[in-house]
Design a protein around this motif. Structure first.
Motif, PDB file in Angstrom:
ATOM      1  N   ALA A   1     -59.445 -25.606 -10.548  1.00 10.03           N
ATOM      2  CA  ALA A   1     -60.474 -24.673 -11.029  1.00 10.03           C
ATOM      3  C   ALA A   1     -59.842 -23.600 -11.895  1.00 10.03           C
ATOM      4  CB  ALA A   1     -61.204 -24.057  -9.839  1.00 10.03           C
ATOM      5  N   LYS A   2     -58.660 -23.136 -11.487  1.00  8.85           N
ATOM      6  CA  LYS A   2     -57.914 -22.164 -12.293  1.00  8.85           C
ATOM      7  C   LYS A   2     -56.871 -22.938 -13.085  1.00  8.85           C
ATOM      8  CE  LYS A   2     -55.599 -17.695 -11.985  1.00  8.85           C
ATOM      9  NZ  LYS A   2     -55.083 -16.641 -11.073  1.00  8.85           N
ATOM     10  N   ARG A   3     -56.826 -22.726 -14.374  1.00 11.10           N
ATOM     11  CA  ARG A   3     -56.043 -23.578 -15.274  1.00 11.10           C
ATOM     12  C   ARG A   3     -54.568 -23.657 -14.885  1.00 11.10           C
ATOM     13  NH1 ARG A   3     -53.594 -22.782 -20.294  1.00 11.10           N
ATOM     14  NH2 ARG A   3     -54.193 -20.592 -20.245  1.00 11.10           N
ATOM     15  N   PHE A   4     -54.100 -24.874 -14.651  1.00 10.84           N
ATOM     16  CA  PHE A   4     -52.700 -25.142 -14.328  1.00 10.84           C
ATOM     17  C   PHE A   4     -51.919 -25.253 -15.640  1.00 10.84           C
ATOM     18  CE2 PHE A   4     -49.184 -27.950 -12.958  1.00 10.84           C
ATOM     19  CZ  PHE A   4     -48.756 -27.253 -11.830  1.00 10.84           C
ATOM     20  N   PRO A   5     -50.635 -24.866 -15.638  1.00 15.46           N
ATOM     21  CA  PRO A   5     -49.841 -24.957 -16.880  1.00 15.46           C
ATOM     22  C   PRO A   5     -49.905 -26.353 -17.508  1.00 15.46           C
ATOM     23  CG  PRO A   5     -48.607 -23.806 -15.181  1.00 15.46           C
ATOM     24  CD  PRO A   5     -49.850 -24.316 -14.527  1.00 15.46           C
TER      25      PRO A   5
ATOM     26  N   SER B   1     -30.509 -22.844 -12.001  1.00 19.79           N
ATOM     27  CA  SER B   1     -31.132 -21.725 -11.307  1.00 19.79           C
ATOM     28  C   SER B   1     -32.281 -22.222 -10.438  1.00 19.79           C
ATOM     29  CB  SER B   1     -31.674 -20.700 -12.318  1.00 19.79           C
ATOM     30  OG  SER B   1     -30.643 -20.211 -13.147  1.00 19.79           O
ATOM     31  N   PRO B   2     -32.584 -21.516  -9.340  1.00 19.44           N
ATOM     32  CA  PRO B   2     -33.721 -21.905  -8.501  1.00 19.44           C
ATOM     33  C   PRO B   2     -35.036 -21.763  -9.267  1.00 19.44           C
ATOM     34  CG  PRO B   2     -32.291 -20.320  -7.367  1.00 19.44           C
ATOM     35  CD  PRO B   2     -31.853 -20.360  -8.798  1.00 19.44           C
ATOM     36  N   LEU B   3     -36.020 -22.552  -8.869  1.00 16.28           N
ATOM     37  CA  LEU B   3     -37.311 -22.528  -9.541  1.00 16.28           C
ATOM     38  C   LEU B   3     -37.936 -21.140  -9.500  1.00 16.28           C
ATOM     39  CD1 LEU B   3     -39.760 -23.865 -10.889  1.00 16.28           C
ATOM     40  CD2 LEU B   3     -40.520 -24.610  -8.617  1.00 16.28           C
ATOM     41  N   ASP B   4     -37.868 -20.473  -8.349  1.00 15.70           N
ATOM     42  CA  ASP B   4     -38.518 -19.165  -8.255  1.00 15.70           C
ATOM     43  C   ASP B   4     -37.891 -18.147  -9.200  1.00 15.70           C
ATOM     44  OD1 ASP B   4     -36.142 -19.052  -6.818  1.00 15.70           O
ATOM     45  OD2 ASP B   4     -36.920 -17.670  -5.307  1.00 15.70           O
ATOM     46  N   GLU B   5     -36.574 -18.260  -9.415  1.00 11.56           N
ATOM     47  CA  GLU B   5     -35.896 -17.330 -10.335  1.00 11.56           C
ATOM     48  C   GLU B   5     -36.308 -17.592 -11.782  1.00 11.56           C
ATOM     49  OE1 GLU B   5     -31.370 -16.671 -11.971  1.00 11.56           O
ATOM     50  OE2 GLU B   5     -31.640 -16.961  -9.797  1.00 11.56           O
ATOM     51  N   VAL B   6     -36.399 -18.874 -12.163  1.00 18.56           N
ATOM     52  CA  VAL B   6     -36.813 -19.223 -13.521  1.00 18.56           C
ATOM     53  C   VAL B   6     -38.236 -18.746 -13.776  1.00 18.56           C
ATOM     54  CG1 VAL B   6     -37.371 -21.150 -15.056  1.00 18.56           C
ATOM     55  CG2 VAL B   6     -35.228 -21.164 -13.767  1.00 18.56           C
ATOM     56  N   LEU B   7     -39.113 -18.936 -12.790  1.00 19.10           N
ATOM     57  CA  LEU B   7     -40.495 -18.491 -12.950  1.00 19.10           C
ATOM     58  C   LEU B   7     -40.564 -16.972 -13.071  1.00 19.10           C
ATOM     59  CD1 LEU B   7     -42.303 -20.824 -10.370  1.00 19.10           C
ATOM     60  CD2 LEU B   7     -42.382 -20.970 -12.864  1.00 19.10           C
TER      61      LEU B   7
ATOM     62  N   ALA C   1     -45.908 -18.103 -12.029  1.00 18.08           N
ATOM     63  CA  ALA C   1     -45.280 -17.911 -10.719  1.00 18.08           C
ATOM     64  C   ALA C   1     -46.202 -18.298  -9.568  1.00 18.08           C
ATOM     65  CB  ALA C   1     -44.823 -16.457 -10.571  1.00 18.08           C
ATOM     66  N   GLU C   2     -47.501 -18.138  -9.735  1.00 19.15           N
ATOM     67  CA  GLU C   2     -48.436 -18.456  -8.652  1.00 19.15           C
ATOM     68  C   GLU C   2     -48.484 -19.945  -8.335  1.00 19.15           C
ATOM     69  OE1 GLU C   2     -52.734 -18.361  -9.715  1.00 19.15           O
ATOM     70  OE2 GLU C   2     -52.002 -17.548 -11.635  1.00 19.15           O
ATOM     71  N   TRP C   3     -47.956 -20.777  -9.237  1.00 19.76           N
ATOM     72  CA  TRP C   3     -48.003 -22.221  -9.054  1.00 19.76           C
ATOM     73  C   TRP C   3     -46.673 -22.777  -8.549  1.00 19.76           C
ATOM     74  CZ3 TRP C   3     -52.773 -23.874  -9.297  1.00 19.76           C
ATOM     75  CH2 TRP C   3     -53.692 -23.261 -10.158  1.00 19.76           C
TER      76      TRP C   3
ATOM     77  N   LEU D   1     -45.733 -26.690  -8.615  1.00 22.08           N
ATOM     78  CA  LEU D   1     -44.730 -27.125  -9.588  1.00 22.08           C
ATOM     79  C   LEU D   1     -43.585 -27.858  -8.901  1.00 22.08           C
ATOM     80  CD1 LEU D   1     -44.633 -23.999 -11.919  1.00 22.08           C
ATOM     81  CD2 LEU D   1     -45.267 -26.314 -12.617  1.00 22.08           C
ATOM     82  N   LYS D   2     -43.171 -27.384  -7.748  1.00 23.03           N
ATOM     83  CA  LYS D   2     -42.092 -28.060  -7.022  1.00 23.03           C
ATOM     84  C   LYS D   2     -42.506 -29.479  -6.661  1.00 23.03           C
ATOM     85  CE  LYS D   2     -39.578 -25.510  -4.475  1.00 23.03           C
ATOM     86  NZ  LYS D   2     -39.035 -24.632  -3.414  1.00 23.03           N
ATOM     87  N   ALA D   3     -43.760 -29.654  -6.195  1.00 20.43           N
ATOM     88  CA  ALA D   3     -44.258 -30.995  -5.865  1.00 20.43           C
ATOM     89  C   ALA D   3     -44.380 -31.859  -7.122  1.00 20.43           C
ATOM     90  CB  ALA D   3     -45.612 -30.878  -5.163  1.00 20.43           C
TER      91      ALA D   3
END
Length: 695
Positions: free
Chosen positions: A157-161, A178-184, A192-194, A198-200
């Motif tokens: 419903a909310k646009r995904f990247p 780098s870890p995903l959270d750091e890159v985001l 960042a909310e995804w 994104l990991k999945a």
């Protein structure tokens, strides 16, 4: 450490080098001299390529076998040019060794190209199918988008990247280690909310690649890095390559640096060449830390040799460039100098707006052309491709031919992707992205039919994927049988190359009239591909090299064909790196231009923007103009009115550096050309007009 021999004691092939260049060539090669890690800091225009080529040639002259050298560059063309120089040096120095040098350096190329070859060599040991295919960026994005759709992320419903953003995030994680959270958090905060989704998604993407036996561009480094983390394989490669030489080391990322440290943990036989002041590719994952930290990563620390004599630019230009880069907070101490004499200081030209900027640049270009300097010897550089739009309009209006670096890349052209999809699918029938495109080239088969065929192939046991038995309608049965026969023949073990590829390309040419209106123009690229294919020993090598280092442009590139043998060069600063011109103009040298308003969020970003200006300035040999527009019209606004902002001179040229430049304003005021109106000539009754407004 042994002393550098005097010029009188040196072989003739080193006589053309200066003292610092000779020291870099000879380091670690004399008896008793340590062959530990070597860092060559090569300033702009200091003969880096010549120095590295002479070092390779000297190693060959010392008896090192060509296949014991690993030469890593950042483009295949750079590797080829380096090899040609080495061959010329050795041929002139030793007729006996000339045949050995003429055979080339087997292990020279880009990190990605060499990585692809090594992965095929070790495929059986690391769980890869030797027939794996390599996806380019667009194919990788398509596969990632397929997984994105399968996981329901395209219907949020909310646009995904979108797929391009997702691939950029994935690539940043891989290349920066780098870890995903750091890159985001640092680069893609709006995504960042995804993080969980994104990991999945990325896990699903990796599983899809493994199931289809495909690798993407980043995998070539990632798999290589994982491979050399095994001590046995790392030891084999270290023994295999006595000397590892790396060009443009400032442009490496953490993954590439980790590969080098794994192969040469003690640094013996490792030479890296680069310039921290020209590290400008962080958006690709490169980090200046690799070259800044290199000396202290070994015990004892790496030997460091600095090349400072510039053979390109006049002294006043170097003085200004040195002053700009000296303001940086961190970097190796060096000061470029030139044996040339005279010359004009760089111009710092203030203009009213972008229209005047374009007019000034065109005026200067034409003036230089009238004085004998060809258009090809002049370049206009800019931070972002959109900065040249106003200039392009003016050049077109004045009928001045130009070429802009960028635009449609060879592998982005639809017909080239068609051919590559045929070859990749023939090589690997589990490559779903390539197969989906290839099958639909046949008249009468659409997306649903292609998907059904690919599903059947995925479900078939190994060795039982018979194309001829796939369900197609009777109307296309005969055409499908011919097509299937060509694909299977081209993909068969031991299929003759380039004959099998040429057969597929010939079939494709017979389809082009139906697929494209401008088939005749596009067919020229297909024939060129066939000629290019014949220069490679195998299909795998051809596909790898073309994917990793493609030609820049293609026949159906946008814009009118070049009708003049002389033309002006327009280029982003990033694309101009490594090149030089007698005269250079740099647009929008203002805060918000250089540095970009999008690249001032951290000190590291600001430092890189300063290096970007330094790179632009050091492209010029004789004349340099830095343009400072005072006013910018806002884009995306209503066409009505005059919405604009004012900009100040770039922060990288503060007041204390102004003596290094010659300041000008354009256009100059002409007092004699303006006749002021006398008071007695004014005969307008303003008061009456004001009263008349109200009836």
């Amino acid at each position: 450490m042994s002393a550098v021999p005097s010029p009188a004691d040196l072989p003739d092939y080193l006589s053309s080098l200066n003292d610092a260049q000779r020291a870099a060539v000879l380091a670690g090669t004399a008896p008793g001299d340590s062959d530990g890690p070597l860092l060559v800091i090569a300033g702009a225009g200091t003969g880096k390529t010549s120095t590295l080529a002479h070092r390779v040639a000297h190693l060959l002259m010392q008896g090192v076998a060509p296949d014991a050298l690993l030469l890593l560059t950042f483009s295949r063309r750079a590797a080829e040019e380096m090899t040609r120089r080495v061959q010329r040096i050795v041929a002139a120095a030793s007729p006996r060794l000339a045949p050995i040098a003429a055979a080339g350096i087997p292990w020279s190329g880009t990190f990605h190209g060499v990585g692809a070859r090594l992965l095929r060599d070790y495929a059986g040991s690391i769980g890869l199918d030797p027939a794996f295919t390599i996806h380019d960026r667009e194919d990788s994005a398509d596969l990632l988008n397929l997984v994105r759709h399968e996981q329901g992320l395209s219907t949020k419903a909310k646009r995904f990247p979108l797929k391009g953003t997702c691939l950029s995030i994935y690539s940043a994680v891989v290349n920066t280690c780098s870890p995903l959270d750091e890159v985001l958090r640092t680069t893609f905060p709006w995504c960042a909310e995804w993080e969980t989704e994104l990991k999945a998604l990325f896990r699903g993407y990796v599983e899809a690649k493994q199931a289809q036996q495909v690798l993407d561009y980043d995998d070539l480094l990632l798999y290589w890095s994982q491979m050399v983390s095994e001590p046995l394989i790392a030891g084999e490669l270290s023994a295999r390559f006595r000397h590892v030489l790396v060009d443009e080391y400032q442009d490496t990322n953490r993954l590439q640096a980790s590969i080098l440290r794994a192969i040469k943990p003690d640094g013996r036989g490792l030479t890296v060449v680069g310039d921290d002041a020209q590290s400008i590719y962080s958006f690709r994952g490169a980090t200046v830390r690799n070259i800044l930290d290199f000396p202290m990563q070994f015990d004892p620390p790496a030997r460091r040799i600095t090349l400072e004599q510039n053979y390109r630019s006049i002294p006043p230009l170097l003085d200004a460039a040195n002053a700009v880069i000296a303001e940086a907070g961190e970097g190796f101490d060096k000061r470029l100098w030139s044996a040339r004499t005279g010359g004009q200081k760089p111009l710092l030209v203030s203009v009213r707006d972008e229209a005047d900027q374009a007019a000034f640049v065109v005026e200067q270009i034409l003036a230089r052309r009238e004085s004998g300097l060809k258009l090809k010897s002049q370049a206009v550089l800019f931070r972002t491709a959109s900065h040249s739009i106003r200039l392009e309009v003016e050049l077109t209006r004045r009928n001045i031919p130009f070429v802009k670096y960028g635009g449609l890349k060879f592998l982005e052209a639809a017909h080239v992707k068609d051919v590559l999809s045929l070859l990749r699918w023939a090589q690997n029938l589990r490559d779903r992205v390539s197969g989906f495109r290839a099958i639909q080239l046949l008249a009468g088969i659409g997306p649903k039919g292609a998907a059904r065929i690919l599903d059947n192939l995925d479900a078939a046991p190994p060795g039982a994927a018979l194309l001829a038995e796939q369900p197609v309608t009777e109307g296309v049965r005969a055409a499908w049988m011919e097509f299937a026969s060509l694909i299977e023949a081209a993909g068969a073990s031991g299929a003759a190359w380039p004959g099998s590829g040429e057969a597929l390309m010939h079939w494709y040419e017979t389809q082009m009239d139906r697929l494209y209106e401008d088939a005749l123009v596009r067919a020229a690229d297909v024939r060129q591909l066939a000629l290019l294919a014949a220069t490679y020993p195998s299909r795998e090598r051809f596909l790898s090299e073309l994917t990793l280092d493609p030609p820049e442009v293609t026949s159906d590139a946008p814009g009118k064909p070049l009708l003049d043998e002389d033309y002006l060069i327009l280029s982003t600063i990033h694309s101009a790196k490594g090149r030089e011109w007698p005269a250079v103009s740099v647009l929008n040298v203002v805060d918000g231009g250089i540095p970009s308003e999008m690249s001032t969020g951290s000190q590291a970003e600001i430092d890189e923007e300063r290096r970007l200006l330094y790179v632009a300035m050091t492209r010029a040999k004789d004349q340099l103009e830095l343009l400072v527009p005072q006013r910018f019209h806002l884009t995306g606004q209503s066409a009505v009115g005059d919405r604009h902002v004012y900009a100040g001179r770039t922060r990288f040229i503060p007041n204390r550096l102004l003596p290094r430049f010659e300041q000008r304003s354009w256009p100059r005021a002409d007092p004699e050309g303006v006749k002021p109106m006398s008071v007695s000539e004014a005969r307008i009754d303003i008061a009456a007009k004001m009263r008349a407004m109200w009836g």
